[in-house]
Each structure stands twice: as C-alpha cells, then as structure tokens.
Design a protein around this motif. Structure first.
Motif, mmCIF file in Angstrom:
data_model
loop_
_atom_site.group_PDB
_atom_site.id
_atom_site.type_symbol
_atom_site.label_atom_id
_atom_site.label_comp_id
_atom_site.label_asym_id
_atom_site.label_seq_id
_atom_site.Cartn_x
_atom_site.Cartn_y
_atom_site.Cartn_z
ATOM 1 N N VAL A 147 50.844 31.964 19.892
ATOM 2 C CA VAL A 147 51.164 30.562 20.156
ATOM 3 C C VAL A 147 49.944 29.802 20.670
ATOM 4 C CG1 VAL A 147 52.548 29.000 21.573
ATOM 5 C CG2 VAL A 147 53.601 31.045 20.582
ATOM 6 N N HIS B 273 54.820 26.479 19.685
ATOM 7 C CA HIS B 273 55.896 27.454 19.843
ATOM 8 C C HIS B 273 57.111 27.052 19.012
ATOM 9 C CE1 HIS B 273 59.376 29.366 21.897
ATOM 10 N NE2 HIS B 273 58.543 30.399 21.902
ATOM 11 N N ALA B 274 57.443 25.770 19.034
ATOM 12 C CA ALA B 274 58.596 25.293 18.268
ATOM 13 C C ALA B 274 58.375 25.474 16.765
ATOM 14 C CB ALA B 274 58.865 23.828 18.598
ATOM 15 N N ARG C 281 58.522 29.300 15.926
ATOM 16 C CA ARG C 281 59.896 29.808 16.044
ATOM 17 C C ARG C 281 60.749 29.339 14.869
ATOM 18 N NH1 ARG C 281 62.709 27.814 21.292
ATOM 19 N NH2 ARG C 281 62.616 25.899 20.051
ATOM 20 N N THR C 282 60.598 28.078 14.459
ATOM 21 C CA THR C 282 61.380 27.545 13.351
ATOM 22 C C THR C 282 60.992 28.205 12.032
ATOM 23 O OG1 THR C 282 61.571 25.412 14.470
ATOM 24 C CG2 THR C 282 62.013 25.444 12.104
ATOM 25 N N ALA D 161 59.754 31.132 11.658
ATOM 26 C CA ALA D 161 60.248 32.509 11.703
ATOM 27 C C ALA D 161 61.743 32.552 11.410
ATOM 28 C CB ALA D 161 59.944 33.128 13.061
ATOM 29 N N ALA D 162 62.490 31.587 11.917
ATOM 30 C CA ALA D 162 63.934 31.536 11.668
ATOM 31 C C ALA D 162 64.237 31.345 10.188
ATOM 32 C CB ALA D 162 64.560 30.403 12.482
ATOM 33 N N GLN E 282 57.228 36.021 10.564
ATOM 34 C CA GLN E 282 57.968 37.060 11.294
ATOM 35 C C GLN E 282 57.282 37.316 12.624
ATOM 36 O OE1 GLN E 282 57.799 40.970 9.424
ATOM 37 N NE2 GLN E 282 56.131 40.289 8.096
ATOM 38 N N ARG E 283 58.087 37.505 13.657
ATOM 39 C CA ARG E 283 57.567 37.705 15.008
ATOM 40 C C ARG E 283 57.400 39.193 15.274
ATOM 41 N NH1 ARG E 283 59.373 37.792 20.520
ATOM 42 N NH2 ARG E 283 58.093 36.430 21.870
ATOM 43 N N GLY F 147 55.047 39.600 20.339
ATOM 44 C CA GLY F 147 55.246 38.166 20.477
ATOM 45 C C GLY F 147 54.295 37.323 19.655
ATOM 46 N N TYR G 139 52.728 36.347 15.563
ATOM 47 C CA TYR G 139 53.393 35.995 14.308
ATOM 48 C C TYR G 139 52.555 36.408 13.104
ATOM 49 C CZ TYR G 139 56.698 33.253 17.032
ATOM 50 O OH TYR G 139 57.669 32.867 17.922
#
Length: 273
Positions: free
Chosen positions: A24, A39-40, A43-44, A46-47, A52-53, A57, A59
């Motif tokens: 991050v 971070h947002a 995370r999005t 990855a979702a 992939q995380r 922690g 990516y």
C-alpha cells in the motif's frame, strides 16, 4: 468516476516482471496519492479478482487478468490472421518470428514462434516489452507515427544503448525511420544483441493504418548472406496478414497496350541487393 478508473489503471500498470508485488505504501508513493486512497483501490481491485492479496498483506496480479488476456488472444483478428503465416515462416526457415504492437511508446510482443535452428532470444517473449528504437519491429512501428509522437517517446524513454550498433542520436533515428518508411521494411543489425539480426515489415488494417509489425530473427552469420531472401519472405508474410485483415491497394499497370488492375498490399516495397 473517470479519475477513479484512471487511477485503477495506473495501479495495474505498476505490476511488472521486475516488480510483480506491491504494498500500500509503495503504491501511494508511486501514484502520489494518500495511503487511504491506495488501500481502497488495492482492496477493490482484489475483490474483483484483478489483484490478489498475499499473506504478508502485499498485492500481486489476480487470475481474472489471465482470463481476460486469454479472451483477448482468442478473439484477436490480428493473431488469428498472423499465426498461420508465422507458422509457415518458422517451418520454412527454422528461425524465430515475432509479432509486435506499439504500447506506451514501447514494443510489446504479442506472439513469438521459435524454430529448430533458432538462436535463443531471452529479451523477447509474449508479454515482454523493449524500447522501439533498437528493434526491427520497433522501427517499423515508429516509422508510421507522426514525428512529434516519436520525439515525445524519445523524451520519455531516451535512446537506451544495448550494443555499439544501437541508434544513439535523434537525428540518426529520424534518418533511419525515413528510410524504413520509404522502403517498407526495417532491419535490426545487432542493435539489441550482438550476434542477432532481424528483418521486419508492417501489418496494416483495412484502412491502411500500420497496427503491428512482424519480424524474422536470425543469427548474424546467417542473416547477412541471406538478407535479400529474408527481406522478401517477411515483407510477403506481412502482406499476407494485411490482406487477411482486409487491406489491399489496387494499382494500375499497362500490359499489351491495355491498362489492367493488379492487387498490391503494401506500397513502396523494394528489396536490397
């Protein structure tokens, strides 16, 4: 929304073979955005499976991108047209053939077939990039860009020198690209790797725009005595792919006192002796 999409694309472009994993803090620094925003975004993505995380922690690229890339490869008219022609080139010459496009001012290899006589070329490979000024396919692609675009690319990337034969000045590049544009093909004469040469030619779409380039890469000791035959082979191969994509040029010729129409795909082609 548009800014968010742009930032998401910038995040994905950070991942390279040289740095396939990002945290991050690193993403925030690279894109000059707050850590909360980085971070947002991560995370999005990855979702959605695009990243992939890891357990630590950080990516990495996600498998959804692999699925999308396969769809691109399977549905690309360029690749469908080029592969059979490339296969015939490899079967006939036993050398390596490349198919490349221009992305962000660099050569992106989208296909590579290697023959049984071929020299191992580690710098090229499907998905790999190289500077455009030093390769045959790159010169072909640059030669059909406006000079202002070429200058912008050079200002961003410089003229990286791989061997003593690599183009080192803007003026030398300009002269080389003009020659390529006039003759309809390009050479790499040990400019990326000592001992390796190639001949390359443009592939055009139905409107006549150069959208890709194809090359035959050959060890230098086999290239120089066979340069004319190699040039003829790659120009003809690129012409065939262009025709498959719907491009042709109708030329008028006089035969027996009558004007007849002949079909020629790429204008201005000449073969050196």
């Amino acid at each position: 929304m548009l800014q968010t999409v742009q930032k998401a694309a910038q995040v994905l472009r950070l991942f390279t073979p040289h740095q396939p994993e990002w945290g991050v803090t690193e993403v925030a620094a690279a894109l000059e955005i707050p850590k909360s925003g980085a971070h947002a975004l991560l995370r999005t993505l990855a979702a959605e499976g695009l990243l992939q995380r890891t357990a630590a922690g950080r990516y990495r690229l996600g498998w959804a991108l692999f699925e999308l890339s396969q769809t691109l490869l399977d549905s690309s008219a360029l690749l469908r047209a080029a592969r059979p022609v490339m296969e015939r080139l490899v079967a006939g010459w036993g050398e390596t053939t490349h198919l490349a496009v221009l992305v962000d001012g660099q050569v992106l290899y989208v296909e590579k077939l290697q023959g049984d006589r071929a020299l191992e070329i580690v710098l090229s490979g499907v998905g790999k990039r190289l500077p455009a000024h030093c390769s045959g396919v790159g010169k072909v692609l640059l030669a059909h860009q406006p000079w202002e675009v070429v200058l912008g690319i050079v200002e961003r990337t410089g003229l990286v020198s791989f061997t003593p034969n690599t183009i080192k000045s803007v003026e030398q590049l300009r002269e080389e690209l003009e020659r390529v544009r006039q003759q309809g093909f390009a050479y790499d004469q040990e400019e990326v790797m000592v001992g390796l040469c190639c001949a390359a030619a443009p592939i055009r779409d139905e409107s006549g725009h150069v959208i890709a380039a194809m090359s035959l890469s050959v060890p230098a000791y086999r290239f120089y005595p066979n340069r004319q035959r190699l040039t003829t082979a790659i120009v003809d191969a690129a012409r065939r792919v262009s025709e498959e994509l719907g491009y042709y040029q109708e030329d008028w010729a006089w035969e027996n006192g009558k004007r007849s129409r002949s079909r020629s795909s790429v204008p201005g082609i000449s073969v050196p002796t």
